[in-house]
Design an enzyme around this catalytic site. Sequence first.
Site, PDB file in Angstrom:
ATOM      1  N   CYS A  45       0.828  -1.210   0.000  1.00  0.00           N
ATOM      2  CA  CYS A  45       0.000   0.000   0.000  1.00  0.00           C
ATOM      3  C   CYS A  45       0.863   1.261   0.000  1.00  0.00           C
ATOM      4  O   CYS A  45       1.705   1.436   0.892  1.00  0.00           O
ATOM      5  CB  CYS A  45      -0.906  -0.010   1.224  1.00  0.00           C
ATOM      6  SG  CYS A  45      -1.806   1.534   1.489  1.00  0.00           S
ATOM      7  N   TYR A 172      -5.175   6.060  -9.148  1.00  0.00           N
ATOM      8  CA  TYR A 172      -6.380   5.299  -8.805  1.00  0.00           C
ATOM      9  C   TYR A 172      -7.586   5.827  -9.571  1.00  0.00           C
ATOM     10  O   TYR A 172      -8.455   5.053 -10.003  1.00  0.00           O
ATOM     11  CB  TYR A 172      -6.639   5.357  -7.302  1.00  0.00           C
ATOM     12  CG  TYR A 172      -5.696   4.500  -6.492  1.00  0.00           C
ATOM     13  CD1 TYR A 172      -6.032   3.200  -6.141  1.00  0.00           C
ATOM     14  CD2 TYR A 172      -4.453   4.995  -6.085  1.00  0.00           C
ATOM     15  CE1 TYR A 172      -5.157   2.404  -5.404  1.00  0.00           C
ATOM     16  CE2 TYR A 172      -3.577   4.214  -5.358  1.00  0.00           C
ATOM     17  CZ  TYR A 172      -3.932   2.919  -5.022  1.00  0.00           C
ATOM     18  OH  TYR A 172      -3.062   2.127  -4.306  1.00  0.00           O
TER      19      TYR A 172
END
Length: 306
Positions: A45, A172
């Site tokens: 992440c 994203y």
Amino acid sequence: MTAQEVERGRFVRQPNRFTARITADGAGGYPAEAGRYRLFVSYACPWAHRSLIVRRLLGLEDALPAAVVDPIRDERGWRFPDPDPVTGAAFLSELYLASDPSFEGRYTVPCIWDTVTERLVTNDFPNITTTLETEFTALHAPGAPDLYPEALRPEIDELNDLVYNTVNNGVYKAGFATAQDAYEDAFDALFATFDRLEERLAGSRYLFGDRITEADVRLYPTLARFDAVYYSHFKCNLRRLADHPNLWAYARDLYSIPAFGETTNFDHIKRHYYVTQRNINPSGVVPKGPLVDWTAPHGREALARA
């Protein structure tokens, strides 16, 4: 990603549920104390990666123990390779629901657990690093850098806002877009910012001169994942990181610093994105490439002497 995170074809990140603050004086009930808190992270992440970098740069490894989840996440959320020895949890979701039984949404990293109250204090990733930088100062190692100098904070915050919206979260927005216009807007904004950063780094070793700051910490995790994941998996394929001479050399310069390079786990990164996000990569096959040398000489030292 949940259905609630796509609106009219555009990716909208879910809000952070736990936003209490750890402070030096403990005014809010959470004092910055050595050994009291536990940081939960994933090497995959980017938001968690920045907290690991800051923790290492400031010498907080002993004061703030960390636990790393498995890179493969399923409908139950992040799993611990073995039950967490402090909380006993097998899945991060158990700690979310212990803190708020009504919680619905994704169970995200990074997050910080308080061993005294036995609840999550924060999963507010934008503020975790600045909290470590400004509220844990009494626990910093001797000689630790000032990553968020007060005089530069307005400029750092301004650049961080741009980088977050167009680069960190921008990849994203492109990758999870379900409408062509949403994808193209994110794509164009991403590479426009890359062009600005490429120009900025032509005459400056780091984003703010010769010193590493919070701005470098926030940009680096996206750069580290770009060619391995975002270029292909998220369709951010106008240019590779390696096609930007200054950005690529800058990224390698940071990688050569242990706090950055030794917290960069390309195996976890690639397996997480390509195996977990089956909506984008249904086969779950993990690409072998790219084959690039992150340890190649970067030549950025000359800028510090200029």
